[in-house]
Design a protein around this motif. Structure first.
Motif: not given
Length: 181
Positions: A142-145, A148
């Motif tokens: 969920d953290n964009d850093r 995926t």
């Protein structure tokens, strides 16, 4: 890792992964004024990584926490198919934070979506899973850093981690306990 959790709890791997019959449920600890409490295994040292992965702790020793059977039922959980793990890392922020306690539903299901705790390459992890139409499953932080990842749906299964290419699901996150600060 799952085998070690089952061993530490003194239960069979079959019981941990697939539940048991009513007569094999955890013993009711106390009954007072219509309330019954049950013991649930809490694996504080086997923290699920919300990061790039955390190698499982050897032979984790669970603590037993006592919870109202009625409360668990209100959450849609059963005592013999519920365990509690702690989160370590920031990849699932803002949804999950380090120190959150996760109530996992260990009932096997074919659904591969939602926030799930799994073992991959010997690492205990918590991530959001999202199946795709092309036969893969997106493993999302969920953290964009954090990037995926994607894995073939055929790699996912419930069962004993074998150290191979399988991604072994421990349970789906049903609820979390999070500090207010």
């Amino acid at each position: 890792m799952v085998e070690k959790i089952a061993d530490a709890c003194g239960v069979s791997l079959q019981w941990l992964l697939f539940g048991a019959s009513k007569e094999a449920e955890p013993q009711i600890i106390a009954q007072t004024k219509g309330r019954s409490d049950v013991g649930i295994s809490y694996f504080e040292e086997a923290q699920a990584s919300a990061g790039f992965g955390r190698v499982g702790v050897d032979a984790p020793k669970p603590q037993t926490v006592f919870i109202s059977r009625d409360f668990l039922e209100e959450l849609g959980l059963t005592p013999h198919q519920t365990i509690i793990l702690k989160v370590a890392g920031d990849s699932m922020e803002p949804t999950l934070k380090t120190g959150d306690r996760l109530f996992l539903n260990t009932t096997p299901t074919n659904l591969l979506n939602g926030i799930t705790v799994f073992v991959s390459s010997g690492q205990l992890m918590v991530k959001r899973l999202a199946p795709t139409a092309s036969g893969t499953v997106r493993i999302i932080a969920d953290n964009d850093r954090y990037p995926t990842e994607e894995a073939e749906i055929s790699r996912f299964r419930w069962g004993e981690p074998d150290g191979g290419d399988a991604i072994t699901i421990i349970g789906r996150v049903a609820y979390r306990l999070q500090a207010m600060s």
